[in-house]
Design an enzyme around this catalytic site. Structure first.
Site, PDB file in Angstrom:
ATOM      1  N   ASP A   1      48.357 -28.250  49.776  1.00  6.41           N
ATOM      2  CA  ASP A   1      48.405 -28.360  48.303  1.00  6.41           C
ATOM      3  C   ASP A   1      48.176 -29.791  47.803  1.00  6.41           C
ATOM      4  OD1 ASP A   1      49.910 -26.114  49.340  1.00  6.41           O
ATOM      5  OD2 ASP A   1      50.635 -25.729  47.302  1.00  6.41           O
TER       6      ASP A   1
ATOM      7  N   HIS B   1      52.334 -23.802  49.719  1.00  7.23           N
ATOM      8  CA  HIS B   1      53.226 -23.543  48.580  1.00  7.23           C
ATOM      9  C   HIS B   1      54.543 -24.316  48.625  1.00  7.23           C
ATOM     10  CE1 HIS B   1      55.230 -21.583  45.204  1.00  7.23           C
ATOM     11  NE2 HIS B   1      56.221 -21.228  45.995  1.00  7.23           N
TER      12      HIS B   1
ATOM     13  N   GLU C   1      45.831 -25.643  44.175  1.00  2.46           N
ATOM     14  CA  GLU C   1      46.574 -25.014  43.067  1.00  2.46           C
ATOM     15  C   GLU C   1      47.358 -26.002  42.212  1.00  2.46           C
ATOM     16  OE1 GLU C   1      49.942 -22.567  43.597  1.00  2.46           O
ATOM     17  OE2 GLU C   1      51.034 -24.069  44.739  1.00  2.46           O
ATOM     18  N   ASN C   2      47.586 -27.224  42.718  1.00  2.00           N
ATOM     19  CA  ASN C   2      48.346 -28.218  41.950  1.00  2.00           C
ATOM     20  C   ASN C   2      47.510 -29.453  41.630  1.00  2.00           C
ATOM     21  OD1 ASN C   2      50.494 -27.231  44.402  1.00  2.00           O
ATOM     22  ND2 ASN C   2      51.077 -26.820  42.287  1.00  2.00           N
TER      23      ASN C   2
ATOM     24  N   HIS D   1      55.160 -27.249  49.898  1.00  2.00           N
ATOM     25  CA  HIS D   1      54.893 -28.691  49.755  1.00  2.00           C
ATOM     26  C   HIS D   1      55.630 -29.548  50.777  1.00  2.00           C
ATOM     27  CE1 HIS D   1      53.362 -28.362  45.301  1.00  2.00           C
ATOM     28  NE2 HIS D   1      52.899 -27.417  46.090  1.00  2.00           N
TER      29      HIS D   1
ATOM     30  N   HIS E   1      49.874 -18.168  51.026  1.00  2.00           N
ATOM     31  CA  HIS E   1      50.616 -18.930  50.027  1.00  2.00           C
ATOM     32  C   HIS E   1      51.939 -18.228  49.748  1.00  2.00           C
ATOM     33  CE1 HIS E   1      50.500 -22.110  47.041  1.00  2.00           C
ATOM     34  NE2 HIS E   1      51.177 -21.298  46.257  1.00  2.00           N
TER      35      HIS E   1
ATOM     36  N   ASN F   1      50.107 -19.366  43.281  1.00  2.00           N
ATOM     37  CA  ASN F   1      50.738 -18.885  42.052  1.00  2.00           C
ATOM     38  C   ASN F   1      50.356 -19.704  40.817  1.00  2.00           C
ATOM     39  OD1 ASN F   1      52.400 -20.724  43.702  1.00  2.00           O
ATOM     40  ND2 ASN F   1      53.770 -20.721  41.951  1.00  2.00           N
ATOM     41  N   HIS F   2      49.861 -20.933  41.023  1.00  2.00           N
ATOM     42  CA  HIS F   2      49.416 -21.755  39.877  1.00  2.00           C
ATOM     43  C   HIS F   2      47.922 -21.572  39.564  1.00  2.00           C
ATOM     44  CE1 HIS F   2      53.184 -23.852  39.295  1.00  2.00           C
ATOM     45  NE2 HIS F   2      53.259 -24.091  40.591  1.00  2.00           N
TER      46      HIS F   2
HETATM   47 FE   LIG Z   1      51.685 -25.785  45.527  1.00  2.00          FE
HETATM   48 FE   LIG Z   2      52.400 -22.409  44.932  1.00  2.00          FE
END
Ligand SMILES: [Fe+2]
Ligand SMILES: [Fe+2]
Length: 274
Positions: free
Chosen positions: A8, A178, A39-40, A180, A153, A67-68
């Site tokens: 991520d 996910h 995603e981030n 991190h 994820h 999810n993001h």
């Molecule tokens: Fe993430």
């Molecule tokens: Fe995530």
């Protein structure tokens, strides 16, 4: 076949590490294929088209999400015209974009990337195991492709580990994202699939999972709404995993990659200094 997976990427600090390390590692390690979870990438929340382009320009072959995925509303539109950007495959039918795709790697190899998302302590979405079964049936390893990379994820280590074993011998590399935080369980499973529960984030580790630590700490200490989350801006650790895949599509090596920032340096020694 040499594959690099990057965990991520968090905000500007994470993006700077991608731009700094991916071109260099692609060349020094003669990488065949690079996957990166984005995603981030946009201030911690989702990804924009220009940021996605920046990662691809740096030498990333495929950007995965989680999810993001749709935190930036433009993603709902541009993901349809960007075949190198994947969102979780087990979103409901009709969700924009795709959750898997087949790519041509550096020396012509066919690489399938799949991005399932877990359901434990996360949004209730479709079954990731059933989705994997369908994908692997449609594009079997060693028959329809040379390598299969899975970005699982998910929040819990158990769900990721179960999915790893579920596809053992049928995928080349299963790596979790996910949380991190990198885990220390990189291994080749009995059936030959390279596995790591979490790749960790490419971001500033003087933070709470990549965000400036003050506001997350405040929300744990006092249950009142406060300021917005801001990405931590110190030097990122480039964090991910490297895998060597044999002619049969199964793994012969997996080693974490951690360069720069606050975490202890690590990389596959047999590939040479980064
Ligand atoms: Fe993430
Ligand atoms: Fe995530």
């Amino acid at each position: 076949m040499r594959i690099l997976f990057v965990g991520d990427v968090l905000g500007r600090a994470g993006r700077a590490a991608v731009v700094r390390y991916v071109p260099r590692l692609r060349e020094k390690w003669a990488l065949d294929f690079v996957v990166c979870n984005g995603e981030n990438a946009a201030g911690g929340f989702g990804i924009t088209e220009s940021i996605c382009e920046e990662m691809l320009m740096a030498g990333v072959d495929c950007v995965t999400l989680g999810n993001h995925a749709f935190d930036q509303r433009e993603t709902l539109v541009f993901i349809e015209r960007q075949p190198r950007l994947l969102r979780p495959i087990n979103y409901p039918p009709g969700t924009p974009g795709r959750g898997s795709n087949l790519f041509t790697a550096a020396r012509g190899q066919q690489v399938l990337v799949i991005n399932p998302m877990g359901r434990v302590f996360m949004d209730a979405i479709d079954d990731p195991f059933a989705a994997m079964e369908r994908e692997l049936g449609a594009c079997p390893l060693g028959v329809a492709c040379d390598a299969i990379v899975v970005d699982m994820h998910a929040e819990t280590s158990s769900e990721k580990m179960a999915l790893g074993h579920f596809v053992d011998g049928r995928a080349s590399l299963v790596v979790g994202t996910h949380t991190h935080v990198p885990t220390a369980d990189a291994q080749i499973l009995p059936g030959g699939t390279a596995y790591l529960t979490d790749a960790g984030m490419t971001g500033d580790y003087d933070s709470v999972i990549g965000m400036d630590k003050e506001e997350p700490m405040r929300r744990f200490i006092r249950k009142t709404p406060g300021a917005r989350y801001e990405p931590a801006s110190g030097e990122a650790t480039f964090c991910g995993v490297a895998a060597e895949i044999g002619a049969d599509g199964l793994a012969t090596m997996i080693t974490p990659v951690r360069l720069g920032g606050r975490l202890k340096r690590e990389w596959p020694q047999e590939w040479g200094a980064p």
